[in-house]
Design an enzyme around this catalytic site. Structure first.
Site, PDB file in Angstrom:
ATOM      1  N   SER A 158       0.793  -1.204   0.000  1.00 22.24           N
ATOM      2  CA  SER A 158       0.000   0.000   0.000  1.00 22.24           C
ATOM      3  C   SER A 158       0.840   1.275   0.000  1.00 22.24           C
ATOM      4  O   SER A 158       0.326   2.339  -0.315  1.00 22.24           O
ATOM      5  CB  SER A 158      -0.919   0.024   1.227  1.00 22.24           C
ATOM      6  OG  SER A 158      -0.152   0.067   2.414  1.00 22.24           O
ATOM      7  N   SER A 182       3.343  -4.158   2.816  1.00 20.60           N
ATOM      8  CA  SER A 182       3.215  -2.833   2.210  1.00 20.60           C
ATOM      9  C   SER A 182       4.454  -1.956   2.215  1.00 20.60           C
ATOM     10  O   SER A 182       4.441  -0.887   1.605  1.00 20.60           O
ATOM     11  CB  SER A 182       2.090  -2.059   2.897  1.00 20.60           C
ATOM     12  OG  SER A 182       0.865  -2.472   2.380  1.00 20.60           O
TER      13      SER A 182
HETATM   14  N1  GLN Z   1      -1.565  -6.116   0.473  1.00 20.82           N
HETATM   15  C1  GLN Z   1      -1.914  -6.492   1.802  1.00 20.82           C
HETATM   16  C2  GLN Z   1      -3.357  -6.131   2.073  1.00 20.82           C
HETATM   17  O1  GLN Z   1      -3.963  -5.626   1.202  1.00 20.82           O
HETATM   18  C3  GLN Z   1      -1.004  -5.854   2.797  1.00 20.82           C
HETATM   19  C4  GLN Z   1      -1.223  -4.393   2.937  1.00 20.82           C
HETATM   20  C5  GLN Z   1      -0.329  -3.779   3.976  1.00 20.82           C
HETATM   21  O2  GLN Z   1       0.718  -4.314   4.320  1.00 20.82           O
HETATM   22  N2  GLN Z   1      -0.778  -2.657   4.497  1.00 20.82           N
HETATM   23  O3  GLN Z   1      -3.853  -6.343   3.121  1.00 20.82           O
END
Ligand code: GLN
Length: 491
Positions: A158, A182
């Site tokens: 993210s 993320s």
């Molecule tokens: N891509 C994962 C999710 O959508 C992790 C996102 C993150 O680490 N904030 O939950």
């Protein structure tokens, strides 16, 4: 003068100390770069006035000889961190024009050490996503493109704005957060370095909560040393976060260049996926060879519960998210959509304010926590989580110092290319990273090579709890062997 935006943080620190340039000059160079790169959509809020006043203040401190370790260094801040007096939205419509009256602990420590705020960075809505496409401000462009193609690729997510801005030389480093990958996945997609520290290393206070038992803050930077410098300021105990741990923060930079001779590096059998691109396999072996040449011993290890990590994560994370996001009710902050009564006000606000992916998570989370399903899903996922953690503990008790894996199962993909019909396609991006959050361990992603289309690929190192130093030492070995990569400028 050389282009100030292309310096590493370490080089900029030296230039500032030697008075080769001022923080104001350094900051202005970055503000111009940000203006010229608006097409990337990495920043959702630029704060030039604040940046210049912080830079002047840093210059004064440098002149007085009481400069902090990051004095005068311009940074970007993921829009998940509350910044006092500066709009903070988590890139969700539901927060609207929310302006916090408080500063997150992590960012306040960066300002304490003299860093300069350039602005707030784009991210997936509430950090839910792997491509930065769920942001209410729209997607972010990756400064990297496939050879011979003009298609805009995602920077990962993210923390897509953070990774894109650091790779495109818009800021010298950025804060990011990692709940399931993320920090590390966007770092791998943009040839930047990202470290998710051990759960409890950085305070979560003042960071918009996604899944509180998994969320951790960490830096994205252009070199392993730069990441070490930033983490030192970001980390530390905070009485306002009961999960933050009261152990001293080491001088992470001192770990750079330390010998890795005799270290035992695990290669987990279960991370060798069917259908994994040959290029990723090749990169992984190259990484192992580099570490071996530096004197480390490579051993095969087994993490047998790996295959359950993603399904368990997609129960635990939405469960916690559904609970955390209950506070966005149209009464306390942000957007309010009126209704005939309070229930309707809640419903209208949440229907209007949340995007599709966030709604999906809230629904999944509410379902797995509901009476009758709680034991079958949530409790079960928690048990699986314990087993995943135990897999790692077993490796570490056998003397393994760190584990080497690919950071992602592919290179960056195009905007709109993944997850349209089936969200699981997007979730699979985190296959190598979620285990680390489930176990609360530190993980670093380091650029290690390019694929046949010229896109960067990263390797991940996973360490023992609170042993980020070993990750910095090993990460730098990979960085030295692989070299650094920079995108050709098109924006
Ligand atoms: N891509 C994962 C999710 O959508 C992790 C996102 C993150 O680490 N904030 O939950």
């Amino acid at each position: 003068m050389t282009d100030l935006t292309s310096l590493t943080l370490a080089a900029a620190r030296k230039g500032l100390a030697d008075k080769t340039f001022t923080s104001l000059e350094l900051t202005d160079a970055h503000l111009s770069a940000i203006e010229a790169a608006r097409v990337l959509n990495a920043f959702v809020m630029e704060t030039p006035d604040q940046a210049r006043s912080m830079a002047r203040e840093a210059d004064a401190r440098i002149a007085r000889g009481d400069a902090g370790p990051l004095a005068g260094i311009p940074l970007g801040i993921k829009d998940l961190f509350a910044t006092k007096g500066v709009r903070t939205t988590a890139c969700s419509k539901i927060l609207d024009n929310f302006v916090p009256t408080y500063e997150s602990t992590v960012t306040s420590q960066l300002w304490r050490d003299g860093a300069v705020l350039l602005g707030k960075l784009n991210n997936d809505e509430f950090a839910m996503g792997s491509s930065n496409e769920t942001s209410c401000f729209g997607p972010v462009g990756n400064p990297w493109r496939r050879d011979g193609s003009n298609a805009t690729l995602v920077p990962g997510g993210s923390s897509g704005g953070s990774a894109s801005a650091v790779a495109a030389l818009l800021c010298m480093g950025a804060t990011a957060t990692d709940t399931g990958g993320s920090i590390r996945q966007p770092a791998a997609f943009t040839a930047t370095v990202g470290i998710k520290p051990t759960y409890g290393r950085c305070s979560r206070w003042g960071i918009v909560a996604f899944a509180s038992s998994l969320d951790q803050a960490g830096p994205i930077a252009r070199s392993v040393r730069d990441a070490a410098m930033l983490l030192r300021s970001m980390a530390g105990h905070d009485p306002k976060d009961t999960t933050s741990v009261d152990i001293p923060v080491p001088d992470y930079e001192a770990a750079i260049g330390k010998s890795v001779k005799g270290m035992k590096i695990g290669i987990p059998r279960e991370y060798r996926l069917d259908g994994m691109p040959a290029e990723i396999e090749k990169l992984w072996s190259a990484g192992a060879d580099w570490l071996r040449s530096a004197g480390a011993e490579l051993v095969e290890v087994s993490l047998p519960h790996t295959k359950y990590a993603l399904p368990a994560y997609y129960i635990v994370a939405p469960a916690e998210a559904s609970s955390n996001l209950a506070r966005y009710d149209g009464v306390r902050y942000g957007l309010r959509e009126q209704g005939r009564n309070i229930i309707e006000l809640y419903e209208n606000t949440r229907a209007e304010g949340f995007g599709a992916e966030v709604k999906r998570r809230v629904m999944i989370g509410t379902y797995v926590l509901s009476a009758g399903y709680y034991d079958a899903y949530y409790l079960r996922a928690q048990k699986v989580r314990t087993l995943i953690k135990k897999d790692f503990e077993d490796c570490f008790t056998k003397g393994v110092d760190a584990i080497l894996t690919p950071a992602t199962p592919s290179a960056a993909f195009g905007i709109g290319e993944k997850g349209g019909a089936d969200p699981v396609e997007m979730y699979l991006n985190d296959i190598f990273t979620v285990t680390v959050n489930m176990a609360g361990l530190p993980g670093i992603a380091v650029p290690a090579g390019k694929d046949a289309q010229g896109l960067p690929l990263g390797l991940q190192l996973i360490g023992r709890p609170f042993d980020e130093e070993t990750l910095f030492s090993l990460g730098e070995v990979i960085e030295q062997a692989a070299g650094r990569f920079r995108p050709a400028r098109w924006w």
